[in-house]
Design a protein around this motif. Structure first.
Motif, PDB file in Angstrom:
ATOM      1  N   LYS A 126       5.456 -10.482   0.167  1.00  0.00           N
ATOM      2  CA  LYS A 126       5.378  -9.755  -1.102  1.00  0.00           C
ATOM      3  C   LYS A 126       5.473 -10.731  -2.269  1.00  0.00           C
ATOM      4  CE  LYS A 126       5.761  -5.315   0.236  1.00  0.00           C
ATOM      5  NZ  LYS A 126       5.171  -4.134  -0.280  1.00  0.00           N
ATOM      6  N   ARG A 127       4.777 -10.381  -3.349  1.00  0.00           N
ATOM      7  CA  ARG A 127       4.868 -11.158  -4.580  1.00  0.00           C
ATOM      8  C   ARG A 127       5.906 -10.488  -5.469  1.00  0.00           C
ATOM      9  NH1 ARG A 127      -1.024 -11.130  -3.650  1.00  0.00           N
ATOM     10  NH2 ARG A 127      -1.606 -13.285  -3.240  1.00  0.00           N
ATOM     11  N   ASN A 142       5.484  -2.608  -6.114  1.00  0.00           N
ATOM     12  CA  ASN A 142       5.347  -3.024  -4.712  1.00  0.00           C
ATOM     13  C   ASN A 142       6.554  -2.708  -3.834  1.00  0.00           C
ATOM     14  OD1 ASN A 142       7.111  -4.941  -5.625  1.00  0.00           O
ATOM     15  ND2 ASN A 142       5.732  -6.657  -5.393  1.00  0.00           N
ATOM     16  N   GLU A 193      -4.322  -5.665 -14.059  1.00  0.00           N
ATOM     17  CA  GLU A 193      -4.716  -6.650 -13.045  1.00  0.00           C
ATOM     18  C   GLU A 193      -3.475  -7.295 -12.410  1.00  0.00           C
ATOM     19  OE1 GLU A 193      -6.025  -7.095 -16.331  1.00  0.00           O
ATOM     20  OE2 GLU A 193      -7.802  -5.911 -15.853  1.00  0.00           O
ATOM     21  N   LEU A 233      -1.954  -5.004  -9.858  1.00  0.00           N
ATOM     22  CA  LEU A 233      -2.731  -5.060  -8.613  1.00  0.00           C
ATOM     23  C   LEU A 233      -2.420  -6.340  -7.843  1.00  0.00           C
ATOM     24  CD1 LEU A 233      -6.208  -3.712  -9.771  1.00  0.00           C
ATOM     25  CD2 LEU A 233      -4.637  -2.627  -8.170  1.00  0.00           C
ATOM     26  N   TYR A 234      -2.281  -7.452  -8.568  1.00  0.00           N
ATOM     27  CA  TYR A 234      -1.959  -8.739  -7.956  1.00  0.00           C
ATOM     28  C   TYR A 234      -0.600  -8.679  -7.254  1.00  0.00           C
ATOM     29  CZ  TYR A 234      -0.700 -13.703  -7.740  1.00  0.00           C
ATOM     30  OH  TYR A 234      -0.306 -14.941  -7.326  1.00  0.00           O
ATOM     31  N   LYS A 290       0.853  -6.001  -6.099  1.00  0.00           N
ATOM     32  CA  LYS A 290       0.791  -5.054  -4.978  1.00  0.00           C
ATOM     33  C   LYS A 290       0.265  -5.704  -3.711  1.00  0.00           C
ATOM     34  CE  LYS A 290       0.237  -0.500  -6.941  1.00  0.00           C
ATOM     35  NZ  LYS A 290      -0.650   0.609  -7.217  1.00  0.00           N
ATOM     36  N   LYS A 291      -0.669  -6.636  -3.869  1.00  0.00           N
ATOM     37  CA  LYS A 291      -1.298  -7.273  -2.714  1.00  0.00           C
ATOM     38  C   LYS A 291      -0.291  -8.139  -1.975  1.00  0.00           C
ATOM     39  CE  LYS A 291      -5.589  -6.024  -3.508  1.00  0.00           C
ATOM     40  NZ  LYS A 291      -6.098  -4.885  -2.809  1.00  0.00           N
ATOM     41  N   ARG A 292      -0.361  -8.058  -0.665  1.00  0.00           N
ATOM     42  CA  ARG A 292       0.516  -8.860   0.184  1.00  0.00           C
ATOM     43  C   ARG A 292      -0.150 -10.213   0.441  1.00  0.00           C
ATOM     44  NH1 ARG A 292       4.123  -6.095   4.571  1.00  0.00           N
ATOM     45  NH2 ARG A 292       5.853  -6.999   3.493  1.00  0.00           N
ATOM     46  N   PHE A 293       0.661 -11.265   0.418  1.00  0.00           N
ATOM     47  CA  PHE A 293       0.149 -12.613   0.658  1.00  0.00           C
ATOM     48  C   PHE A 293       0.110 -12.894   2.153  1.00  0.00           C
ATOM     49  CE2 PHE A 293       1.080 -17.067   1.561  1.00  0.00           C
ATOM     50  CZ  PHE A 293       0.047 -17.686   0.882  1.00  0.00           C
ATOM     51  N   SER A 294      -1.001 -13.440   2.615  1.00  0.00           N
ATOM     52  CA  SER A 294      -1.059 -13.920   4.000  1.00  0.00           C
ATOM     53  C   SER A 294      -2.093 -15.022   4.081  1.00  0.00           C
ATOM     54  CB  SER A 294      -1.420 -12.791   4.961  1.00  0.00           C
ATOM     55  OG  SER A 294      -2.756 -12.385   4.759  1.00  0.00           O
TER      56      SER A 294
END
Length: 159
Positions: A42-43, A64, A146, A149-150, A152-156
């Motif tokens: 998570k960010r 998130n 934006e 949204l950034y 919310k996105k999970r890092f992988s």
């Protein structure tokens, strides 16, 4: 033979753990990626470093699902992305806020009370919920769509 040498008395000194210096890539308002724990990948937004050396981060929770947390900086990666922290007051938060409440010891149960629907799942207290809202509101106002949204996105590393 008599022991004429006296043994040197050794005093045990309790070492106080110093807060680790902050990584160069981490500054208040920067986005971090968590590498371990229930929110791995998570960010989050870095708010400040606590006295213990741990980092105070928040999701924001409404974006998130990451609440206000303490994170060891060894378990996060700093990014170059930053968020404006105007209006966010995290001066009241310290390590004492994260202390767990002591649970009362339970008496031995009889068979009839063992099956009673007494087990209550405790979530975060109302005080912690208010604190979360107070931190997240000014943070959300200053964020662009934006950026939300950034976060919310999970890092992988894998696609």
């Amino acid at each position: 033979f008599s022991n004429t040498k006296k043994k040197a008395s050794v005093k045990k000194v309790k070492k106080v753990q110093k807060a680790a210096p902050l990584k160069k890539t981490i500054s208040p308002g920067s986005i971090l990626i968590l590498l371990a724990g229930p929110f791995r990948g998570k960010r989050v937004v870095f708010l400040k470093q606590l006295e213990s050396g741990l980092l105070l981060v928040t999701g924001p929770y409404s974006v998130n699902g990451v609440p206000i947390r303490r994170v060891n900086q060894a378990y996060c990666i700093g990014t170059s992305t930053k968020v404006d922290l105007k209006g966010v007051d995290c001066s009241k938060i310290d390590d004492k806020n994260f202390k767990r409440e002591e649970k009362k010891k339970k008496d031995k149960k009889s068979e009839s009370s063992m099956f009673a629907a007494e087990a209550k799942k405790e979530g975060p207290s109302d005080e912690k919920k208010k604190l979360q809202k107070a931190l997240d509101e000014p943070l959300m106002k200053s964020m662009a769509a934006e950026m939300k949204l950034y976060l919310k996105k999970r890092f992988s590393l894998s696609a």
